[in-house]
Write a protein that holds these residues in place. Structure first.
Motif, short mmCIF file in Angstrom:
data_model
loop_
_atom_site.label_atom_id
_atom_site.label_comp_id
_atom_site.label_asym_id
_atom_site.label_seq_id
_atom_site.Cartn_x
_atom_site.Cartn_y
_atom_site.Cartn_z
N THR A 61 -1.29 11.86 -2.51
CA THR A 61 -2.07 13.07 -2.22
C THR A 61 -2.56 13.63 -3.53
O THR A 61 -1.79 13.83 -4.47
CB THR A 61 -1.19 14.12 -1.50
N GLU B 69 4.36 0.20 -7.36
CA GLU B 69 4.34 1.45 -6.62
C GLU B 69 4.66 2.66 -7.50
O GLU B 69 3.96 3.67 -7.47
CB GLU B 69 5.33 1.41 -5.44
N GLN C 194 2.23 5.73 -8.33
CA GLN C 194 2.62 7.08 -7.91
C GLN C 194 2.55 8.04 -9.10
O GLN C 194 2.08 9.16 -8.99
CB GLN C 194 4.04 7.08 -7.32
N SER D 3 0.85 -1.18 0.00
CA SER D 3 0.00 0.00 0.00
C SER D 3 0.88 1.23 0.00
O SER D 3 1.98 1.22 0.55
CB SER D 3 -0.95 0.00 1.19
N ILE D 4 0.40 2.25 -0.68
CA ILE D 4 1.12 3.51 -0.74
C ILE D 4 0.16 4.63 -0.39
O ILE D 4 -1.06 4.48 -0.49
CB ILE D 4 1.76 3.76 -2.12
N GLU D 5 0.72 5.75 0.02
CA GLU D 5 -0.07 6.95 0.33
C GLU D 5 0.18 7.96 -0.78
O GLU D 5 1.34 8.23 -1.12
CB GLU D 5 0.36 7.51 1.68
N GLY E 99 -5.23 13.08 1.19
CA GLY E 99 -4.47 11.85 1.17
C GLY E 99 -5.34 10.63 0.90
O GLY E 99 -6.48 10.56 1.35
N TYR E 100 -4.78 9.68 0.18
CA TYR E 100 -5.45 8.43 -0.13
C TYR E 100 -4.45 7.29 0.06
O TYR E 100 -3.32 7.37 -0.40
CB TYR E 100 -5.94 8.40 -1.60
N ARG E 101 -4.89 6.23 0.71
CA ARG E 101 -4.07 5.02 0.84
C ARG E 101 -4.57 4.06 -0.21
O ARG E 101 -5.74 3.70 -0.27
CB ARG E 101 -4.19 4.41 2.23
#
Length: 99
Positions: free
Chosen positions: A7, A22, A26, A3-5, A12-14
């Motif tokens: 914005t 990833e 991103q 999982s990544i965070e 913010g979204y996980r």
């Protein structure tokens, strides 16, 4: 699964993604953030939902134009019909029916 965070427009979204996914995720989130921010900053649309829909349409349209532009720059506007038929057959599977 990782999982990544990310914005997007300050929120913010996980997100969950497969191993090794990833960086592409991103990059996709950054593109969505840029597109949504540009629409918001233009000042004509205020609602986040409408901004998101317009951004999605803009990004999808840009994605759809890329193969056409690549074919034209290569000097050929021809479409590989056989390859498209093969892809459609694979997508339909054994059923052979769209609906």
């Amino acid at each position: 699964m990782n999982s990544i965070e990310v914005t997007i427009m300050g929120q913010g979204y996980r997100l969950v993604c497969p191993e090794g996914g990833e960086a592409p995720l991103q990059a996709a989130a950054a593109a969505v953030d840029r597109e949504m921010s540009a629409i918001r900053d233009a000042g004509k649309v205020k609602a986040r939902e409408r901004i998101a829909v317009l951004a999605a349409l803009n990004l999808a349209f840009a994605q759809a134009e890329r193969p056409a532009a690549a074919a034209q720059s290569a000097g050929t506007g021809d479409v590989d019909v056989e390859a498209l038929i093969k892809r459609i057959d694979q997508a339909l599977g054994a059923d052979g029916q769209l609906l």
